[in-house]
Design a protein around this motif. Structure first.
Motif, PDB file in Angstrom:
ATOM      1  N   GLN A   1       0.843  -1.191   0.000  1.00 16.27           N
ATOM      2  CA  GLN A   1       0.000   0.000   0.000  1.00 16.27           C
ATOM      3  C   GLN A   1       0.874   1.235   0.000  1.00 16.27           C
TER       4      GLN A   1
ATOM      5  N   LYS B   1      -3.077   5.445  -1.752  1.00 16.00           N
ATOM      6  CA  LYS B   1      -3.581   4.417  -2.666  1.00 16.00           C
ATOM      7  C   LYS B   1      -4.157   3.247  -1.880  1.00 16.00           C
ATOM      8  N   GLU B   2      -4.947   2.450  -2.571  1.00 19.73           N
ATOM      9  CA  GLU B   2      -5.511   1.264  -1.946  1.00 19.73           C
ATOM     10  C   GLU B   2      -4.459   0.158  -1.864  1.00 19.73           C
ATOM     11  N   ARG B   3      -4.685  -0.749  -0.932  1.00 22.06           N
ATOM     12  CA  ARG B   3      -3.800  -1.895  -0.817  1.00 22.06           C
ATOM     13  C   ARG B   3      -3.938  -2.750  -2.078  1.00 22.06           C
ATOM     14  N   GLU B   4      -2.810  -3.190  -2.626  1.00 22.06           N
ATOM     15  CA  GLU B   4      -2.851  -3.980  -3.857  1.00 22.06           C
ATOM     16  C   GLU B   4      -2.083  -5.279  -3.701  1.00 22.06           C
TER      17      GLU B   4
END
Length: 121
Positions: A38, A42-45
């Motif tokens: 993350q 931003k979103e966790r990917e």
């Protein structure tokens, strides 16, 4: 409960390498291990996942060919070898465990606290 502890993060120049480790303890099980990241804002990917016996691995397109996930069940550990690092790889990296085999964070039951990876240009 399963406890996961990541280590190995740090500051590295672009093009460099780092190896992250994830140590599992507690009530371990035949799990899939995954790495997520993350970045700020931003979103966790999803980054990578490896099945219980290590026979199946899966990578995000953004890291394919540069990152390698592995595990050592005797040591209750999983690893993420990262090469050719780019500034866009900068993020907090988390390891996680699930009973299934998935690239979706929501399907992971246990999470570590994360380790910071910073790649300078």
């Amino acid at each position: 409960q399963v406890q996961l502890v990541e280590s190995g993060g740090g500051l590295v120049q672009a093009g460099g390498s780092l190896r992250l480790s994830c140590a599992a303890s507690g009530r371990t099980f035949k799990n899939t291990m995954g790495w997520f990241r993350q970045a700020p804002g931003k979103e966790r990917e999803f980054v990578a996942a490896i099945s219980w016996r290590g026979g199946s691995t899966y990578y995000a397109d953004s890291v394919k060919g540069r990152f390698t996930i592995s595990r050592d069940n005797a040591e209750n550990s999983a690893y993420l070898q990262m090469k050719s690092l780019k500034p866009e790889d900068t993020a907090v990296y988390y390891c996680a465990a699930t009973h299934g085999y998935s690239a979706y964070a929501a399907e992971y039951d246990y999470w570590g606290q994360g380790t910071q990876v910073t790649v300078s240009s």
